[in-house]
Structures are given as structure tokens and as C-alpha cells.
Design a protein around this motif. Structure first.
Motif, PDB file in Angstrom:
ATOM      1  N   GLN A   1      -8.141  -1.160   7.041  1.00  0.00           N
ATOM      2  CA  GLN A   1      -7.109  -0.971   6.379  1.00  0.00           C
ATOM      3  C   GLN A   1      -6.999  -0.157   5.435  1.00  0.00           C
ATOM      4  O   GLN A   1      -7.807   0.647   4.734  1.00  0.00           O
ATOM      5  CB  GLN A   1      -6.872  -2.475   5.026  1.00  0.00           C
ATOM      6  N   LEU A   2      -5.431   1.311   5.921  1.00  0.00           N
ATOM      7  CA  LEU A   2      -5.477   1.945   5.304  1.00  0.00           C
ATOM      8  C   LEU A   2      -4.943   2.186   3.850  1.00  0.00           C
ATOM      9  O   LEU A   2      -4.920   2.548   2.525  1.00  0.00           O
ATOM     10  CB  LEU A   2      -5.091   2.881   6.097  1.00  0.00           C
ATOM     11  N   GLU A   3      -3.652   0.937   3.965  1.00  0.00           N
ATOM     12  CA  GLU A   3      -3.455   0.573   2.612  1.00  0.00           C
ATOM     13  C   GLU A   3      -2.617  -0.682   2.422  1.00  0.00           C
ATOM     14  O   GLU A   3      -3.645  -1.422   3.749  1.00  0.00           O
ATOM     15  CB  GLU A   3      -1.698   1.296   2.639  1.00  0.00           C
ATOM     16  N   ASN A   4      -2.484  -1.517   1.759  1.00  0.00           N
ATOM     17  CA  ASN A   4      -2.045  -2.514   1.968  1.00  0.00           C
ATOM     18  C   ASN A   4      -1.714  -3.160   2.828  1.00  0.00           C
ATOM     19  O   ASN A   4      -1.734  -3.953   3.326  1.00  0.00           O
ATOM     20  CB  ASN A   4      -0.481  -3.096   0.277  1.00  0.00           C
ATOM     21  N   GLU A   5      -0.409  -3.117   3.290  1.00  0.00           N
ATOM     22  CA  GLU A   5       0.064  -3.416   4.874  1.00  0.00           C
ATOM     23  C   GLU A   5       0.074  -2.285   5.734  1.00  0.00           C
ATOM     24  O   GLU A   5       0.849  -2.645   6.872  1.00  0.00           O
ATOM     25  CB  GLU A   5       1.823  -3.917   4.501  1.00  0.00           C
ATOM     26  N   LEU A   6      -0.644  -1.415   5.994  1.00  0.00           N
ATOM     27  CA  LEU A   6      -1.027  -0.402   6.657  1.00  0.00           C
ATOM     28  C   LEU A   6      -2.225  -0.468   7.765  1.00  0.00           C
ATOM     29  O   LEU A   6      -3.939  -0.646   6.483  1.00  0.00           O
ATOM     30  CB  LEU A   6      -0.555   0.794   6.564  1.00  0.00           C
TER      31      LEU A   6
ATOM     32  N   ARG B   1      -5.278   0.729  10.475  1.00  0.00           N
ATOM     33  CA  ARG B   1      -5.646   1.052  11.765  1.00  0.00           C
ATOM     34  C   ARG B   1      -6.686   0.760  13.163  1.00  0.00           C
ATOM     35  O   ARG B   1      -7.082   0.089  12.211  1.00  0.00           O
ATOM     36  CB  ARG B   1      -6.561   2.472  11.632  1.00  0.00           C
TER      37      ARG B   1
ATOM     38  N   ALA C   1       1.842  -0.947  10.778  1.00  0.00           N
ATOM     39  CA  ALA C   1       2.385  -0.851   8.847  1.00  0.00           C
ATOM     40  C   ALA C   1       3.181  -2.760   9.816  1.00  0.00           C
ATOM     41  O   ALA C   1       3.764  -3.065  10.002  1.00  0.00           O
ATOM     42  CB  ALA C   1       3.580  -0.376   8.926  1.00  0.00           C
TER      43      ALA C   1
END
Length: 162
Positions: A135-140, A142, A157
Motif C-alpha cells: 500500500q503506497l498511500e491511502n487508496e494507492l 502496488r 488506485a
């Protein structure tokens, strides 16, 4: 007047035929080698591309608020998994996508039965050397799939937040 065929005419015709036959054989052998290497390359790429396409479709299919989460398998806390929830009546179905024992796997269950399952019982989606979710960010997120030809990466995303 009749013309007599000499030994030289016969030898020339036979030599020409042999050259043609050898050339045809060489072309067939070269073509077979090209075909074999093309098939081998496609087979090596098949697993990683299948895994990336599969994850893409599963995420699109379940892209609803709170339906896509990164976590672990409830039956084995050492196995990270992407969790996809499909809400329904009378029960919700949770699908786990994870890497275990050399393969990307899918395991669909209700929450009541999730703790009793074995990670090896998941349906094999693609044979891989390694795969991981991050999980790269809240809704992103990989997804990385490593096959025989190296890694393929998918960054996605989530679109639904409501």
C-alpha cells in the motif's frame, strides 16, 4: 533428330535437386528453432501477465468503498494478502489474493470459515517466482509479480470512496 542425354545433364539435374532439398531442409530447421524460441518466450511471459491482468480485473470488480484492503490471511498470519469483500445477503464473501508456495492464489470464503482454511487450498492463478502487494498511500496500491523474465508491476488506485 533425337538428342541424347549425357551423364552431365543427369548430374546437373540431380545436383540442382539436391541443392533445393538441402535448402528447403535448412529453412524448415531454422523456422522450427524460431518457433520454439518464440513459444518459450511467450510461456515465460504468460504467468506474470496473467497474474497482473487477474489482479487488475479483481480490483476493478470489487472497487467499492471499504471493499479492497491489504492485510494477512486469517488462517496464517505470515502470509500477506489482498482482501476483496463482496457484500451480499445473507453473507458477505471475502476473496483473498496472495502468494504462497510458488504461485499466486485466490481463496474465497465467508468470514466464519476463514480461520479454518489452509493457504495451500487456494486456487492457483499463476505460477510465479514471487509476488507482493504494497500500500503506497491511502487508496494507492502496488502489485509486483516476478516471473522467469523478471518483474511486472501494477500500480492501481481505488476509485470508490463512498
Amino acid at each position: 533428330m533425337q538428342r541424347k542425354h549425357s551423364i552431365i545433364d543427369l548430374f546437373f539435374t540431380l545436383t540442382l535437386f539436391c541443392v533445393f532439398a538441402v535448402s528447403a531442409l535448412i529453412v524448415v530447421v531454422i523456422g522450427a528453432n524460431v518457433y520454439r524460441s518464440t513459444v518459450a518466450g511467450m510461456s515465460e511471459n504468460y504467468s506474470t501477465r496473467t497474474a497482473v491482468a487477474y489482479v487488475t480485473e479483481k480490483v476493478r470488480e470489487n472497487d467499492r468503498a471499504g471493499s479492497v484492503q491489504l492485510g494477512i490471511l486469517p488462517c496464517d498470519s505470515s502470509v500477506p494478502a489482498l482482501s476483496l469483500i463482496r457484500y451480499g445477503e445473507p453473507q458477505s464473501i471475502r476473496t483473498y489474493i496472495y502468494f504462497y508456495d510458488g504461485a499466486l492464489r485466490e481463496l474465497a470464503t465467508t468470514d466464519a470459515y476463514a480461520v479454518n482454511l489452509d493457504p495451500s487450498t487456494g486456487q492457483v492463478v499463476a505460477e510465479l517466482e514471487n509476488a507482493s502487494f504494497e500500500q503506497l498511500e491511502n487508496e494507492l496500491f502496488r502489485f509486483t509479480a516476478v516471473g522467469a523474465n523478471g518483474p511486472e508491476e501494477l500500480i492501481f488506485a481505488l476509485h470508490s470512496s463512498v
